[in-house]
Design a protein around this motif. Structure first.
Motif, mmCIF file in Angstrom:
data_model
loop_
_atom_site.group_PDB
_atom_site.id
_atom_site.type_symbol
_atom_site.label_atom_id
_atom_site.label_comp_id
_atom_site.label_asym_id
_atom_site.label_seq_id
_atom_site.Cartn_x
_atom_site.Cartn_y
_atom_site.Cartn_z
ATOM 1 N N MET A 1 7.067 -11.739 -18.225
ATOM 2 C CA MET A 1 7.980 -12.172 -17.165
ATOM 3 C C MET A 1 9.253 -12.975 -18.112
ATOM 4 O O MET A 1 10.184 -12.948 -17.378
ATOM 5 C CB MET A 1 7.479 -13.177 -16.281
ATOM 6 C CG MET A 1 8.022 -13.638 -15.327
ATOM 7 S SD MET A 1 8.437 -12.373 -14.163
ATOM 8 C CE MET A 1 7.101 -11.762 -13.424
ATOM 9 N N GLN A 2 8.795 -13.549 -19.217
ATOM 10 C CA GLN A 2 9.919 -14.305 -19.948
ATOM 11 C C GLN A 2 10.837 -13.070 -20.696
ATOM 12 O O GLN A 2 12.014 -13.531 -20.378
ATOM 13 C CB GLN A 2 9.400 -15.386 -21.079
ATOM 14 C CG GLN A 2 10.573 -15.811 -21.933
ATOM 15 C CD GLN A 2 11.240 -16.807 -20.890
ATOM 16 O OE1 GLN A 2 10.396 -17.806 -20.309
ATOM 17 N NE2 GLN A 2 12.362 -16.921 -20.717
ATOM 18 N N HIS B 1 -4.524 -15.905 -7.986
ATOM 19 C CA HIS B 1 -4.519 -15.918 -9.633
ATOM 20 C C HIS B 1 -2.821 -15.694 -9.875
ATOM 21 O O HIS B 1 -2.319 -16.272 -10.724
ATOM 22 C CB HIS B 1 -5.256 -14.933 -10.400
ATOM 23 C CG HIS B 1 -5.167 -14.825 -11.683
ATOM 24 N ND1 HIS B 1 -5.742 -15.587 -12.490
ATOM 25 C CD2 HIS B 1 -4.489 -13.992 -12.515
ATOM 26 C CE1 HIS B 1 -5.280 -15.637 -13.847
ATOM 27 N NE2 HIS B 1 -4.478 -14.443 -13.896
ATOM 28 N N ALA B 2 -2.233 -14.696 -9.218
ATOM 29 C CA ALA B 2 -0.844 -14.403 -9.658
ATOM 30 C C ALA B 2 0.056 -15.308 -8.990
ATOM 31 O O ALA B 2 1.031 -15.732 -9.612
ATOM 32 C CB ALA B 2 -0.370 -13.061 -8.788
ATOM 33 N N LYS B 3 -0.095 -16.063 -8.107
ATOM 34 C CA LYS B 3 0.514 -16.960 -7.190
ATOM 35 C C LYS B 3 0.444 -18.142 -8.338
ATOM 36 O O LYS B 3 1.625 -18.889 -8.378
ATOM 37 C CB LYS B 3 -0.040 -17.305 -5.899
ATOM 38 C CG LYS B 3 0.523 -18.586 -5.248
ATOM 39 C CD LYS B 3 1.992 -18.375 -4.820
ATOM 40 C CE LYS B 3 2.422 -19.432 -3.893
ATOM 41 N NZ LYS B 3 2.292 -20.974 -4.611
ATOM 42 N N VAL C 1 3.466 -21.611 -12.232
ATOM 43 C CA VAL C 1 3.471 -22.139 -13.525
ATOM 44 C C VAL C 1 4.688 -21.725 -14.474
ATOM 45 O O VAL C 1 5.442 -22.277 -15.148
ATOM 46 C CB VAL C 1 2.265 -21.806 -14.613
ATOM 47 C CG1 VAL C 1 2.413 -22.130 -15.944
ATOM 48 C CG2 VAL C 1 1.047 -22.368 -13.776
ATOM 49 N N LEU C 2 5.365 -20.592 -14.081
ATOM 50 C CA LEU C 2 6.577 -19.926 -14.620
ATOM 51 C C LEU C 2 7.689 -20.698 -13.921
ATOM 52 O O LEU C 2 8.651 -20.397 -14.675
ATOM 53 C CB LEU C 2 6.419 -18.413 -14.507
ATOM 54 C CG LEU C 2 5.758 -17.640 -15.505
ATOM 55 C CD1 LEU C 2 5.446 -16.241 -15.120
ATOM 56 C CD2 LEU C 2 5.821 -17.988 -16.983
ATOM 57 N N MET D 1 9.119 -15.354 -3.250
ATOM 58 C CA MET D 1 9.480 -16.389 -4.416
ATOM 59 C C MET D 1 10.676 -16.480 -5.068
ATOM 60 O O MET D 1 11.064 -15.072 -5.163
ATOM 61 C CB MET D 1 8.157 -16.467 -5.470
ATOM 62 C CG MET D 1 6.993 -16.931 -4.502
ATOM 63 S SD MET D 1 5.366 -16.947 -5.845
ATOM 64 C CE MET D 1 5.789 -18.902 -6.247
ATOM 65 N N ARG D 2 11.200 -17.249 -5.816
ATOM 66 C CA ARG D 2 12.432 -17.063 -6.587
ATOM 67 C C ARG D 2 12.465 -17.859 -7.563
ATOM 68 O O ARG D 2 11.776 -19.075 -7.914
ATOM 69 C CB ARG D 2 13.799 -17.543 -5.707
ATOM 70 C CG ARG D 2 15.190 -17.639 -6.309
ATOM 71 C CD ARG D 2 16.100 -18.230 -5.296
ATOM 72 N NE ARG D 2 17.335 -18.500 -6.116
ATOM 73 C CZ ARG D 2 18.481 -17.792 -5.606
ATOM 74 N NH1 ARG D 2 18.442 -17.144 -4.800
ATOM 75 N NH2 ARG D 2 19.695 -18.183 -6.617
#
Length: 81
Positions: A21-22, A46-48, A53-54, A75-76
């Motif tokens: 994701m980074q 888990h994904a949420k 956290v990200l 989400m954004r």
């Protein structure tokens, strides 16, 4: 907008989702994007949690009308240097 982002169950717990994701965020920012969006099913805690956290923020909650996967959240993540 990201779709179908997943880590194989046998590869989970190694930080791959965060690292990928980074990389995606860095590439998107360099290409001129100012944010990323995605949808995640509420049943996928888990994904949420990873997206929280990200730094992704819930923009909208969607009911399950017309979606066999059930309720989800939009989400954004705002991108910045």
């Amino acid at each position: 907008h990201l779709t179908r982002f997943a880590i194989a169950p046998t590869m989970r717990g190694r930080g791959l989702a965060s690292g990928m994701m980074q990389e995606i965020a860095d590439e998107a920012y360099e290409a001129g994007a100012d944010h990323l969006t995605l949808n995640v099913y509420r049943s996928n805690a888990h994904a949420k949690r990873i997206y929280d956290v990200l730094g992704f923020q819930v923009v909208e909650e969607n009911d399950s009308t017309g979606d066999p996967g059930g309720p989800s959240v939009h989400m954004r993540l705002d991108l910045e240097e």
